[in-house]
Design an enzyme around this catalytic site. Structure first.
Site, PDB file in Angstrom:
ATOM      1  N   ASP A   1       5.169  27.565 -32.349  1.00 60.90           N
ATOM      2  CA  ASP A   1       6.178  28.065 -33.264  1.00 60.90           C
ATOM      3  C   ASP A   1       5.588  27.994 -34.675  1.00 60.90           C
ATOM      4  O   ASP A   1       4.722  27.159 -34.944  1.00 60.90           O
ATOM      5  CB  ASP A   1       7.445  27.215 -33.161  1.00 60.90           C
ATOM      6  CG  ASP A   1       8.517  27.683 -34.114  1.00 60.90           C
ATOM      7  OD1 ASP A   1       8.824  28.881 -34.109  1.00 60.90           O
ATOM      8  OD2 ASP A   1       9.030  26.846 -34.880  1.00 60.90           O
TER       9      ASP A   1
ATOM     10  N   CYS B   1       0.849  -1.189   0.000  1.00 63.08           N
ATOM     11  CA  CYS B   1       0.000   0.000   0.000  1.00 63.08           C
ATOM     12  C   CYS B   1       0.882   1.236   0.000  1.00 63.08           C
ATOM     13  O   CYS B   1       2.109   1.152   0.057  1.00 63.08           O
ATOM     14  CB  CYS B   1      -0.937   0.010   1.199  1.00 63.08           C
ATOM     15  SG  CYS B   1      -0.076   0.053   2.780  1.00 63.08           S
TER      16      CYS B   1
ATOM     17  N   ASP C   1      13.782  25.841 -30.573  1.00 61.08           N
ATOM     18  CA  ASP C   1      12.615  25.760 -29.700  1.00 61.08           C
ATOM     19  C   ASP C   1      12.929  25.114 -28.360  1.00 61.08           C
ATOM     20  O   ASP C   1      12.104  25.173 -27.443  1.00 61.08           O
ATOM     21  CB  ASP C   1      11.499  24.950 -30.384  1.00 61.08           C
ATOM     22  CG  ASP C   1      11.008  25.629 -31.659  1.00 61.08           C
ATOM     23  OD1 ASP C   1      11.051  26.861 -31.714  1.00 61.08           O
ATOM     24  OD2 ASP C   1      10.581  24.911 -32.585  1.00 61.08           O
TER      25      ASP C   1
ATOM     26  N   CYS D   1       3.895  -2.260  -1.730  1.00 55.97           N
ATOM     27  CA  CYS D   1       3.162  -0.991  -1.720  1.00 55.97           C
ATOM     28  C   CYS D   1       4.158   0.149  -1.893  1.00 55.97           C
ATOM     29  O   CYS D   1       5.361  -0.055  -1.988  1.00 55.97           O
ATOM     30  CB  CYS D   1       2.352  -0.821  -0.449  1.00 55.97           C
ATOM     31  SG  CYS D   1       3.384  -0.681   1.036  1.00 55.97           S
TER      32      CYS D   1
ATOM     33  N   CYS E   1       3.460   1.618   2.696  1.00 57.59           N
ATOM     34  CA  CYS E   1       4.730   0.907   2.483  1.00 57.59           C
ATOM     35  C   CYS E   1       5.698   1.763   1.680  1.00 57.59           C
ATOM     36  O   CYS E   1       6.875   1.890   2.022  1.00 57.59           O
ATOM     37  CB  CYS E   1       4.487  -0.415   1.759  1.00 57.59           C
ATOM     38  SG  CYS E   1       3.443  -1.588   2.639  1.00 57.59           S
TER      39      CYS E   1
ATOM     40  N   ASP F   1       9.399  22.325 -32.783  1.00 60.78           N
ATOM     41  CA  ASP F   1      10.095  21.161 -33.338  1.00 60.78           C
ATOM     42  C   ASP F   1      11.581  21.372 -33.549  1.00 60.78           C
ATOM     43  O   ASP F   1      12.319  20.425 -33.727  1.00 60.78           O
ATOM     44  CB  ASP F   1       9.474  20.766 -34.679  1.00 60.78           C
ATOM     45  CG  ASP F   1       9.867  21.725 -35.796  1.00 60.78           C
ATOM     46  OD1 ASP F   1       9.967  22.948 -35.514  1.00 60.78           O
ATOM     47  OD2 ASP F   1      10.072  21.271 -36.929  1.00 60.78           O
TER      48      ASP F   1
ATOM     49  N   CYS G   1       7.247   0.490   0.363  1.00 63.42           N
ATOM     50  CA  CYS G   1       8.407  -0.329  -0.005  1.00 63.42           C
ATOM     51  C   CYS G   1       9.237   0.376  -1.079  1.00 63.42           C
ATOM     52  O   CYS G   1      10.464   0.421  -1.024  1.00 63.42           O
ATOM     53  CB  CYS G   1       7.949  -1.689  -0.521  1.00 63.42           C
ATOM     54  SG  CYS G   1       6.880  -2.606   0.596  1.00 63.42           S
TER      55      CYS G   1
END
Length: 1003
Positions: A657, A61, A883, A143, A64, A879, A146
């Site tokens: 652009d 969970c 940019d 969880c 954890c 692109d 952990c």
């Protein structure tokens, strides 16, 4: 992993191909850039830091994951630790000069979880900074606590540059300096933290895992080890006698992977047959094994619990059976013996995992789902044992609740099994991407003169840069490369999303996983392993699914304090009902037969403990993000994380652009006018020579126009004797020699030829250089700009010699997309370095009112900041290389997939199809994802809000409603399953069609 026969230090290696090496300096992997941005507030990880990714097993969970993350973050020298509950992974960034491997190892061990270092996809590309990147599997995470615990521990390992851990896939990815820390050290650190860990693969392809067929005795093993010991280039190896797999670390500069396999098979006289293990397939099998193990546990618990329930509910109505159960055998009845024996197996054999995980959590000073389950089941089990022993001694027999413990464990295991199945469904996008890659390839064998002398079928994972591969019609392209011979149409829709097939000829690039439709092709492999487009997409999707949205951090905090609160509530419930009974606040008739006030109160307390488990809370966000990133990838939109999704759903402004984004990026010369006595051909040659070194689309358009003018019958080159020749190769003297070339951002280019300066650009470039622009030339430029064209002025030796007009057509969908954004409540803005007249003409054509023209590349970021001042979320769509700063400055960067690598790496979304409709898709998918996340939180909390009062007996005095502990366990499992299933509904998402975009309204 156990050390190999040669315990040598694993070091970084260079690529096995000079072609691959040449591009190494320019290429930056999408996953690397994403990880750098994700880990340290969207900034690159400094060279003095390390990062690793670890699979954490045992988390159940959000509590954890918080526990693991807190343990890791508490180490001095840890810069950042992030744990992904759903993926069972931890990502750790730390300073190796402040924290050591053992420190991280001990921290994870103290957190009480199992860990496995995640190996990475193999490649022959070495990173320029000398680091290796490994992918590891981590077992034992259950969880988010952990995950957080493992991430924190990994941050303290010296030499680790980056680390990301994902709970759902149980994978961790770690970039580390092998001169400081080895993969074995990382594995040991995770194992010492209480998790299971193993190395899967490396991006550098310095390590390969081979399945070995033909090993039947210890002599065969010795023969294999002897071959490897004598094989030049092999640094380390380890043979797993159980799995019959050999892991080999080798120097790809000395020994290629295919050469390695051939050498082993050859030296064994073909007795040993080697099979390359696909890392993704191995990980999928581990996930399947986890689901299978959980199913076995559930089935065993179920079949042992059914007789207990049968004896409690059914047997009292069957006299013969009931009389047998009531027969006394020693101090107890036969039925009591049977229940005790069956439930003991369920409690301590099948339910052992809950005690182990709970013990680890408590040792770490945290609480999680396992603590609640162990507490609830232990209370009912040990009370039942106490009741039996007390009855045997005193003769006063109280009711037992063995069935409560058994059914509670059964329902919890059912919930965990359904979670593993559902989580597997969320990874379908990655599985489909992995399946695109072909398993085998046909290698063309050549002699010293380069003539084809034969063919050989090889494993696709053994392809090396420079290999020439045969691709038949209908077959998949094995790896990224270029066409060496032949022509055909290729279906690239499975990778780019473009439905139309693409024509390929000699020197055309091809993408691995795409399908050759018609002609026969010979492909020269250029990128293999994790360097391929397909592998980068898979890595990007995997890493995005591991990321945490900011909203999840709040949920993790709630989960971290929820468990202690629940335990306190249960204790208060126990005390309230017990003392209320003792004080006579309720009638004795409410008590169960032969029951006591304590037993009556205990059942309420157990129900509160079980029903309040926060498992679903920790799954609400990561499951939705996982599904959403997979759906986006399937539709040509690569999403780089949950934080990007969260920002995208709040977008107020989208800044476009112009060149290559709103326009097609395929500029063509429409006008060329000379104002001096210079010959037209000389003029075009002069301009083409200046633009030959430029990467700008307008410069390429000028160069292509000049080519066509001089070689109108040879547009791009010719093929002779099976080889392709470019114009420059066939006619090497047509371009002038230039020197001192420089590109002036936002203005143009300048260079020298024959000692005279050449200027090609806009007005600013010429006027700042002292060139006078005559009125007739200015008028001509104005006419071009008012027609939405760009005027390029050319000066030679400080004199204006001519003007070139260039038009870049708009993308067909640009106008509709702009209108669609307005319908969604998003304001479109266009920013360009072009002049105001051209900018206004283009903006008017697409329907954009807000225009910013004559903006320098660095100034685009300033434009973005001006919109951000009011707190608005701003997106940038671009692109080009220019940019990249703007994409990084924006709250949400969207890179057109056909653009440059740098722009893609700086973005949060990558539009693979180079289609502006995907801007709509990205925003729409983000909004729907977070609508689903909000609904998930309703599902997650509704069970707790409604059921906790019922479980605590709040309504019992009036309605006589109770929630038995076993039913509380069923509700807990149902809450987690409902959240995951809710997220899975996102798989039904459909992108808005072009014809319906205008119907989108603000939600």
């Amino acid at each position: 992993m156990a050390p190999g026969t040669r315990n040598l230090q694993l070091t970084a290696v260079r690529a096995a191909s000079t072609e691959d090496d040449a591009g190494a300096g320019e290429e930056v992997r999408l996953l690397e850039e994403y990880l750098e941005e994700e880990v340290i507030n969207s900034s690159k990880i400094p060279a003095n830091l390390r990062r690793i990714q670890v699979r954490v097993t045992g988390m159940t969970c959000a509590a954890c994951s918080n526990s693991v993350e807190a343990a890791l973050s508490g180490l001095d020298g840890v810069v950042k630790a992030s744990v992904a509950l759903l993926q069972n992974k931890a990502d750790v960034v730390f300073d190796p000069s402040l924290v050591k491997d053992e420190d991280i190892k001990n921290a994870v061990e103290d957190a009480g979880f199992e860990a496995e270092i995640i190996p990475e996809p193999s490649t022959s590309h070495a990173k320029p900074n000398g680091t290796l990147t490994g992918q590891f599997t981590i077992g034992g995470m259950t969880c988010a606590a952990c995950v957080n615990s493992v991430e924190g521990i990994l941050r303290t390992l010296p030499g680790v540059k980056r680390a990301v851990v994902a709970l759902a896939t149980s994978l961790g990815e770690v970039e580390y300096d092998p001169t400081i820390v080895s993969k074995d050290d990382i594995v040991n650190a995770i194992e010492d933290a209480g998790f299971e860990a193993s190395f899967v693969q490396s991006y550098e392809q310095d390590k390969i895992i081979l399945g070995v067929l033909g090993v039947s005795s210890e002599l065969d093993v010795q023969q294999l080890e002897e071959i490897l010991c004598n094989l030049k280039g092999v640094r380390q190896f380890h043979f797993d006698r159980i799995l019959k797999e050999v892991e080999i670390v080798f120097d790809p500069e000395v020994l290629g992977s295919r050469s390695l396999v051939d050498a082993i098979e050859g030296e064994s006289s073909a007795k040993l047959k080697l099979v390359v293990k696909n890392p993704y397939t191995r990980m999928a099998s581990k996930d399947l094994q986890e689901s299978s193990d959980m199913l076995k546990l559930f089935a065993a618990s179920f079949f042992l619990s059914v007789p207990v329930i049968f004896m409690r509910l059914v047997c009292p109505h069957i006299p013969i059976l009931y009389s047998l159960l009531l027969r006394r055998c020693g101090p107890f009845q036969m039925g009591d013996w049977l229940k005790w024996a069956l439930v003991t197996i369920v409690q301590f054999v099948i339910g052992k995992r809950f005690y182990v995980a709970a013990g680890r959590a408590l040792r770490n000073g945290s609480t999680n789902m396992d603590v609640l389950v162990a507490l609830g089941t232990s209370a009912s089990y040990f009370y039942s044992v106490y009741a039996l022993l007390y009855g045997a001694v005193t003769g006063f027999w109280s009711p037992t609740y063995f069935e409560t413990s058994a059914m509670l464990i059964t329902f919890v295991l059912l919930g965990k099994y359904l979670e593993t199945v559902a989580k597997g469904k969320t990874s379908d996008a990655i599985k489909k991407l992995v399946e695109l890659a072909p398993a085998t390839a046909t290698l063309l064998l050549k002699d010293k003169e380069g003539k084809i002398v034969g063919e050989r079928q090889i494993d696709a994972l053994l392809i090396q840069p420079g290999d020439v591969l045969k691709v038949l019609p209908g077959a998949k392209v094995p790896v990224d490369g270029v066409v060496a011979w032949g022509s055909s149409h290729v279906n690239e829709s499975m990778v780019t999303g473009e439905s139309a097939s693409v024509f390929k000829e000699v020197n055309s690039s091809v993408i691995g996983g795409t399908i050759n439709l018609h002609g026969l092709l010979h492909i020269r492999a250029m990128k293999v392993g994790s360097n391929t487009v397909l592998s980068q997409i898979i890595s990007l999707v995997e890493t995005a699914q591991m990321s945490k949205a900011p909203i999840q951090k709040f949920a993790d905090y709630i989960a971290s304090v929820f468990v202690p609160t629940v335990v306190s509530m249960a204790f208060v419930t126990l005390l309230c009902w017990y003392f209320a009974g003792v004080l006579g606040a309720y009638p004795e008739a409410w008590l169960p037969e032969n029951g006591s006030h304590f037993v009556f109160a205990l059942m309420f307390a157990i129900s509160v403990v079980v029903i309040a488990c926060p498992c679903a809370l920790g799954l609400a966000t990561p499951t939705a993000v996982m599904v959403s990133t997979g759906v986006g990838a399937s539709n040509g939109v690569l999403i780089k994380g949950g934080d990007a999704l969260e920002r995208a759903q709040k977008i107020k402004y989208v800044i476009f652009d112009k060149t290559g984004t709103l326009t097609q990026g395929k500029a063509t010369v429409t006008d060329a006018k000379v104002f001096t006595g210079m010959d037209r051909g000389q003029f075009l040659t002069l301009v083409a020579s200046a633009e030959a070194s430029s990467e700008h689309p307008l410069g390429k358009a000028v160069l292509e126009y000049a080519r066509h003018f001089h070689f109108f019958d040879q547009s791009s080159g010719a093929t002779k004797d099976g080889k392709n020749y470019s114009i420059e190769t066939m006619y090497p003297g047509w371009l002038l020699d230039v020197s001192d070339f420089s590109a002036v951002p936002g203005k143009g280019v300048k260079c020298f030829t024959d000692g005279k300066q050449v200027l090609v650009g806009n007005r600013k470039l010429l006027t700042e250089s002292g060139v006078v622009i005559p009125n007739h030339a200015e008028n001509f430029v104005v006419e071009l700009e008012e027609s939405a064209k760009t005027g390029i002025l050319v000066a030679y030796n400080n004199v204006l010699v001519g003007v070139i007009g260039i038009a870049d057509p708009l993308k067909r969908e640009a106008t509709v997309v702009i209108e669609g954004l307005k319908k969604m409540g998003v304001c479109p803005v266009m920013v360009t370095g072009d002049n105001w007249r051209t900018a206004r003409a283009v903006a008017k054509e697409v329907g954009i009112q807000d225009v910013r023209a004559e903006v320098m590349p660095a100034g685009k970021a300033d434009v973005i900041h001006s919109f951000q001042k009011g707190g608005s979320v701003v997106a940038m769509v671009g692109d080009g290389i220019n940019d990249s700063p703007a994409l990084a400055a924006a709250d949400v960067g969207m890179a057109i997939g056909a653009g440059t690598d740098i722009a893609i790496e700086a973005a949060d979304f990558v539009l693979m199809r180079n289609n502006l409709e995907d801007v709509i898709t990205a925003i729409d998918l983000s909004r729907k994802t977070f609508s689903r996340i909000r609904l998930n939180y309703v599902f997650a909390m509704a069970y707790n809000v409604v059921a906790i009062p019922v479980a605590a007996g709040v309504f019992f005095p009036w309605l006589r409603i109770t929630l038995p502990p076993w039913l509380a366990g069923a509700c807990m499992a149902l809450s987690s399953v409902s959240v995951v299933c809710s997220s899975l509904l996102l798989r039904r998402y459909r992108t808005p069609r072009l014809t319906t975009i205008l119907e989108i309204t603000i939600e």
